[in-house]
Design a protein around this motif. Structure first.
Motif, PDB file in Angstrom:
ATOM      1  N   GLY A  55       0.809  -1.218   0.000  1.00 28.20           N
ATOM      2  CA  GLY A  55       0.000   0.000   0.000  1.00 28.20           C
ATOM      3  C   GLY A  55       0.838   1.261   0.000  1.00 28.20           C
ATOM      4  O   GLY A  55       0.432   2.283  -0.551  1.00 28.20           O
ATOM      5  N   SER A  56       2.024   1.201   0.599  1.00 26.96           N
ATOM      6  CA  SER A  56       2.903   2.372   0.657  1.00 26.96           C
ATOM      7  C   SER A  56       3.787   2.484  -0.578  1.00 26.96           C
ATOM      8  O   SER A  56       4.045   3.589  -1.066  1.00 26.96           O
ATOM      9  N   THR A  99       3.259   1.358  -3.683  1.00 24.70           N
ATOM     10  CA  THR A  99       2.599   1.649  -4.956  1.00 24.70           C
ATOM     11  C   THR A  99       2.511   3.151  -5.238  1.00 24.70           C
ATOM     12  O   THR A  99       2.970   3.611  -6.292  1.00 24.70           O
ATOM     13  N   PRO A 100       1.939   3.978  -4.337  1.00 23.49           N
ATOM     14  CA  PRO A 100       1.892   5.415  -4.633  1.00 23.49           C
ATOM     15  C   PRO A 100       3.277   6.056  -4.612  1.00 23.49           C
ATOM     16  O   PRO A 100       3.554   6.972  -5.393  1.00 23.49           O
ATOM     17  N   TRP A 101       4.155   5.579  -3.703  1.00 23.56           N
ATOM     18  CA  TRP A 101       5.531   6.113  -3.652  1.00 23.56           C
ATOM     19  C   TRP A 101       6.251   5.845  -4.962  1.00 23.56           C
ATOM     20  O   TRP A 101       6.894   6.729  -5.528  1.00 23.56           O
ATOM     21  N   ARG A 103       4.917   5.283  -7.880  1.00 23.86           N
ATOM     22  CA  ARG A 103       4.306   6.063  -8.949  1.00 23.86           C
ATOM     23  C   ARG A 103       4.856   7.482  -8.955  1.00 23.86           C
ATOM     24  O   ARG A 103       5.153   8.057 -10.012  1.00 23.86           O
ATOM     25  N   ASP A 104       5.007   8.072  -7.766  1.00 23.86           N
ATOM     26  CA  ASP A 104       5.567   9.419  -7.670  1.00 23.86           C
ATOM     27  C   ASP A 104       7.011   9.452  -8.149  1.00 23.86           C
ATOM     28  O   ASP A 104       7.438  10.390  -8.837  1.00 23.86           O
ATOM     29  N   CYS A 157       7.097   9.183 -11.932  1.00 24.42           N
ATOM     30  CA  CYS A 157       6.698  10.463 -12.521  1.00 24.42           C
ATOM     31  C   CYS A 157       7.828  11.473 -12.425  1.00 24.42           C
ATOM     32  O   CYS A 157       8.080  12.243 -13.364  1.00 24.42           O
TER      33      CYS A 157
END
Length: 269
Positions: A205-206, A208-210, A212-213, A216
């Motif tokens: 959960g941590s 995946t968004p990390w 992605r950032d 990017c």
């Protein structure tokens, strides 16, 4: 894949809700006396398939004299031979976005020879099916040859699949990766199976968004650095790589290695 040789890779592309079309990736013969082998190969493919057709790659030739800037200009007969095969195959140039050349070579005296050797050619039917197709000349980092990237708009209404967690090896090269792992892992104090399951769920959960950032950020920095590098390389007073260029190239190589690591992993999945 339908066929291949030292000059090409040929195949048929199948996509949902789209008509099948032929894709031929080309590497043209560099020796002038042997160019007829590449042109003969294209003529054979044209005669053997009625499908919509896209040819893309390094043709090692130009269609117009202004596509070759600098020394070692091509003869009219060379250019005319390429034009004739394009006409015989019913192809047309898709144009490009970016610098006017895809190959840059430093020659004696500090000047440069700049040539548009790479392009995308397509039949009118293919262009009608993909009217938003766009070919980009990408900025080369450590090579005298620029890559090209063709993109066309996807069809509307295609299903979007839910994503599952995938561990990215490129994360390991980031200096904040290990601290994040340690922080999330130590937040759960239970040592039984429920605690382990909770740790793994928290990590996914941590991360995946990390991740992605981070991706990017890498892509954004790559785009900015390539833009700066392109500006420096087209400067009128440029006679060779400056210190600033070399530092940008060094950083680009590092970032591209991260991105390459990601794509290598995904191609193996």
């Amino acid at each position: 894949m339908a066929a291949y040789s030292q000059y090409h890779i040929d195949g048929v592309v199948f996509s949902p809700n789209e008509e099948p079309w032929r894709l031929t990736c080309v590497y043209g013969e560099a020796r002038t006396s042997e160019c007829h082998k590449t042109w003969g190969m294209l003529k054979f493919i044209k005669a053997s398939s009625p499908l919509l057709w896209l040819c893309i790659g390094d043709f090692n030739e130009v269609l117009h004299r202004e596509e070759h800037l600098g020394v070692n200009e091509r003869s009219n007969s060379q250019i005319q031979a390429f034009r004739e095969i394009v006409d015989v195959c019913g192809l047309m140039d898709l144009g490009y976005v970016g610098t006017a050349w895809t190959f840059e070579n430093k020659v004696t005296g500090g000047t440069y020879s700049r040539v548009r050797l790479d392009r995308a050619l397509a039949t009118p039917g293919w262009s009608e099916c993909f009217p938003m197709a766009e070919l980009r000349h990408l900025t080369a980092v450590a090579s005298d040859h620029s890559a090209i990237f063709l993109r066309h708009e996807p069809k509307e209404g295609q299903p979007i699949h839910a994503r599952i967690f995938r561990y990215e090896a490129m994360w390991e090269s980031h200096d904040k990766f290990a601290p994040l792992i340690e922080q999330v892992w130590n937040a759960e104090t239970r040592t039984n199976m429920q605690g382990l399951e909770r740790k793994l769920m928290s990590l996914s959960g941590s991360l995946t968004p990390w991740g992605r950032d981070i991706l990017c950020h890498v892509r954004r920095e790559l785009k900015e650095l390539k833009s700066k590098l392109a500006e420096l390389r087209v400067a009128p007073d440029r006679v060779g790589p400056s210190h600033r260029e070399l530092k940008i190239v060094e950083r680009l190589v590092e970032l591209q290695h991260r991105e390459e690591t990601m794509w290598q992993q995904r191609f193996c999945i």
